[in-house]
Design a protein around this motif. Structure first.
Motif, short mmCIF file in Angstrom:
data_model
loop_
_atom_site.label_atom_id
_atom_site.label_comp_id
_atom_site.label_asym_id
_atom_site.label_seq_id
_atom_site.Cartn_x
_atom_site.Cartn_y
_atom_site.Cartn_z
N UNK A 4 48.57 54.01 -10.71
CA UNK A 4 48.93 53.28 -9.48
C UNK A 4 48.94 51.77 -9.72
N UNK A 5 47.94 51.26 -10.42
CA UNK A 5 47.82 49.82 -10.62
C UNK A 5 48.88 49.30 -11.60
N UNK A 6 49.15 50.07 -12.65
CA UNK A 6 50.18 49.65 -13.60
C UNK A 6 51.56 49.67 -12.96
N UNK A 7 51.82 50.69 -12.13
CA UNK A 7 53.11 50.75 -11.45
C UNK A 7 53.29 49.58 -10.49
N UNK A 8 52.18 49.17 -9.85
CA UNK A 8 52.22 48.02 -8.93
C UNK A 8 52.17 46.69 -9.67
N UNK A 9 51.83 46.74 -10.96
CA UNK A 9 51.72 45.55 -11.83
C UNK A 9 50.69 44.56 -11.30
N UNK A 10 49.65 45.11 -10.66
CA UNK A 10 48.62 44.23 -10.13
C UNK A 10 47.33 45.02 -9.90
N UNK A 11 46.20 44.38 -10.22
CA UNK A 11 44.89 44.96 -9.92
C UNK A 11 43.99 43.84 -9.42
N UNK A 12 43.52 43.96 -8.19
CA UNK A 12 42.61 42.94 -7.67
C UNK A 12 41.17 43.26 -8.07
N UNK A 13 40.24 42.44 -7.65
CA UNK A 13 38.85 42.59 -8.06
C UNK A 13 38.27 43.93 -7.59
#
Length: 265
Positions: A175-184
């Protein structure tokens, strides 16, 4: 027949009955574990399908659905045959809850097929079913009175629990790689899943015995653990830009490690 012989015969018959019941309990745990693994694979593919919208993941998901259906059929066959199982009211209640949870699978699949659910939602749906099955396994183990078997079943439970944390790490990483973003918050959640995996596997090693532990150590040398750690660092590095092109790699690496854990089962 003397009274002595009568009770010796009764003791032997009771021992046979207890072993048959123990065998039924172990078979229940085995088939439930197979269903958990199939659902974890289906959940991972469903998450990748929803996050990436790529056809290849939709095809994989359909294949995993077929594997799950086979595992469901195998478990239902055991339950319908009324195989003797060492159980208490709590275990039978857990079986009922697990069967009830499985009843929602068709609706969840329809959401995936129509691409109308978010990865977070579908992960939660599958995880609810898997949690009910893991609780069933724990309750079955709790009824086992044979110490040597109970110890191995406890090792198995911790292995399955650790594999579930690994499955959740796979799903959330996709999910995070597909969104190209990971918050804290995302990174903290992943770190917690990794820590819980390690704790569960440490408990597994403490219960499984020397022979299984030696085989586990040998198997780990064949798994892509270094690649997994490299990908984890990218996901856990603060303010790091994630690449959607890594979805396939992350999914395959995590799946190889999870399949390795299933081989140990």
């Amino acid at each position: 027949m003397s009274l002595t012989h009568t009770f010796l015969l009764a003791a032997r018959q009771q021992e046979i009955a207890e072993l048959q019941t123990l065998n039924g309990t172990c078979e229940l745990v085995r088939r439930t574990g197979e269903l958990i693994h199939a659902l974890q694979a289906e959940r991972g593919s469903a998450n990748a399908c929803l996050a990436s919208r790529e056809l290849i993941f939709h095809d994989r998901w359909q294949q995993k659905c077929a594997m799950t259906d086979k595992a469901v059929s195998d478990l239902n066959e055991l339950l319908n045959d009324r195989t003797p199982i060492a159980g208490t009211s709590r275990l039978y209640a857990r079986i009922a809850l697990a069967v009830h949870a499985m009843g929602g699978l068709s609706a969840h699949r329809a959401q995936v097929a129509a691409l109308v659910a978010s990865p977070v939602e579908i992960t939660a749906h599958y995880s609810t079913i898997i949690s009910a099955l893991i609780a069933l396994i724990f309750e079955a183990i709790d009824t086992t009175v044979e110490p040597s078997v109970a110890r191995l079943l406890l090792a198995l439970f911790n292995l399955i629990e650790g594999k579930e944390y690994a499955g959740l790490e796979r799903a959330n990483g996709v999910r995070l790689l597909a969104a190209q973003h990971a918050d804290m918050a995302d990174q903290q959640m992943l770190a917690q899943l990794i820590e819980r995996q390690e704790q569960s596997l440490t408990r597994f090693e403490s219960f499984c015995g020397d022979d299984v532990c030696a085989q586990w150590d040998a198997l780990q040398t064949t798994l892509p653990l270094h690649e997994l750690e490299r990908l984890r660092r990218q996901l856990l590095t603060p303010a790091h830009t994630l690449s959607k092109t890594l979805v396939d790699t992350w999914f395959d690496v995590c799946s190889a490690c999870i399949d390795g854990l299933h081989l140990v089962e």
